[in-house]
Enzyme design. Structure first.
Site, PDB file in Angstrom:
ATOM      1  N   SER A  76       0.848  -1.189   0.000  1.00  0.00           N
ATOM      2  CA  SER A  76       0.000   0.000   0.000  1.00  0.00           C
ATOM      3  C   SER A  76       0.880   1.234   0.000  1.00  0.00           C
ATOM      4  O   SER A  76       1.970   1.224   0.588  1.00  0.00           O
ATOM      5  CB  SER A  76      -0.899   0.022   1.242  1.00  0.00           C
ATOM      6  OG  SER A  76      -1.562   1.268   1.377  1.00  0.00           O
ATOM      7  N   TYR A 120      -2.391  -0.414   9.942  1.00  0.00           N
ATOM      8  CA  TYR A 120      -2.369  -0.821   8.527  1.00  0.00           C
ATOM      9  C   TYR A 120      -1.088  -0.353   7.856  1.00  0.00           C
ATOM     10  O   TYR A 120      -0.398  -1.134   7.187  1.00  0.00           O
ATOM     11  CB  TYR A 120      -3.592  -0.236   7.825  1.00  0.00           C
ATOM     12  CG  TYR A 120      -3.712  -0.595   6.372  1.00  0.00           C
ATOM     13  CD1 TYR A 120      -4.177  -1.848   5.981  1.00  0.00           C
ATOM     14  CD2 TYR A 120      -3.378   0.315   5.377  1.00  0.00           C
ATOM     15  CE1 TYR A 120      -4.302  -2.185   4.635  1.00  0.00           C
ATOM     16  CE2 TYR A 120      -3.504  -0.003   4.034  1.00  0.00           C
ATOM     17  CZ  TYR A 120      -3.964  -1.255   3.670  1.00  0.00           C
ATOM     18  OH  TYR A 120      -4.081  -1.582   2.344  1.00  0.00           O
TER      19      TYR A 120
END
Length: 269
Positions: A153, A166
């Site tokens: 990501s 995350y």
């Protein structure tokens, strides 16, 4: 082969690909793209979909279209990973390509984040990649070839409010993949990372709070220190799959330990 999928017809013929998180979103797009280019794909997920494309007609002698077979896999469970990799290699053949897509997102400020959500996030997004990459990587190294692509990501490279777990888990996964690539380079195994930005998936839509949410993602939000997306659009899962396909292909044969951001310029890199 769908016209939007880059590559040569049959480019992955006779190759076996294992894709985690293939039940939906980016993982499903990766599995379909590799199969369209000739791979025999093991589409794995903790709750895999059953509407995946079936194998190509056995009379299709050009072998330009592969197949997608569904397997249940919990990446957080080492024994499950080892069993599934063994099963895939028995049924489909030695794994040539591993694509780590499985991931979860739990959001909250750090001061309000629970121990359970922290542990779950790292169990899937980081430890899960360790489990699958170790199980497949040792086999690839023994055979002297292979390719591992981790879908990370862009949050791994820029701070995000409410997304500390995350972002940290994805940053750890990216560095793990690069270290693995260094260790396996001498065995002819390449390891790279694709780092998406905002992509039109169920995970992304779960963050939306109104009808104009997509517009606000594209425009950016100064209050949360987010830039917008310079290219003016949210990615489709296929945009990410196309980058994975390239890095998995022989056209990227001299690329390893790299991190490719596919975010429309959102991180201004």
């Amino acid at each position: 082969m769908p016209e939007h999928i880059p590559g040569c017809r049959g480019e992955f013929a006779d190759r076996v690909a294992l894709v985690t998180g293939a039940g939906q979103g980016i993982g499903a797009a990766v599995a379909a793209s590799l199969a369209a280019l000739g791979a025999r794909v093991a589409a794995t997920d903790i709750a895999p979909r059953r509407d995946v494309p079936g194998p190509a007609d056995e009379t299709d002698t050009d072998r330009s279209t592969g197949s997608v077979s569904s397997f249940t896999l919990d990446v957080t469970d080492r024994a499950s990973v080892d069993r599934t990799v063994d099963q895939v290699e028995r049924e489909l053949g030695p794994v040539d390509l591993l694509v780590n897509v499985a991931g979860i997102l739990r959001t909250a400020p750090v001061t309000e984040f629970s121990d359970e959500d922290w542990a779950d996030t790292f169990a899937v997004n980081t430890t899960g990649i360790f489990h699958t990459s170790r199980a497949v990587g040792r086999r690839m190294a023994g055979r002297g070839s292979g390719c591992i692509v981790t879908v990370g990501s862009n949050a791994a490279g820029v701070p995000r409010t409410g997304m500390a777990a995350y972002a940290a888990s994805k940053a750890a996964a990216a560095m793990f993949t690069k270290c693995l690539g260094l260790e396996l380079a001498g065995s002819g195994v390449r390891c790279n990372v694709v780092a998406p930005g905002s992509t039109d998936t169920a995970m992304q839509r779960a963050l939306w709070t109104g009808e104009d949410s997509e517009r606000r993602v594209v425009a950016g939000d100064p209050e949360t220190y987010r830039t917008g997306i310079p290219l003016g659009r949210i990615a489709d899962p296929q945009d990410i799959a196309d980058a994975v396909v390239f890095l998995a292909s022989d056209r990227a044969r001299h690329i390893t330990m790299q991190e490719l951001y596919v975010d429309g310029g959102a991180t201004l890199r």
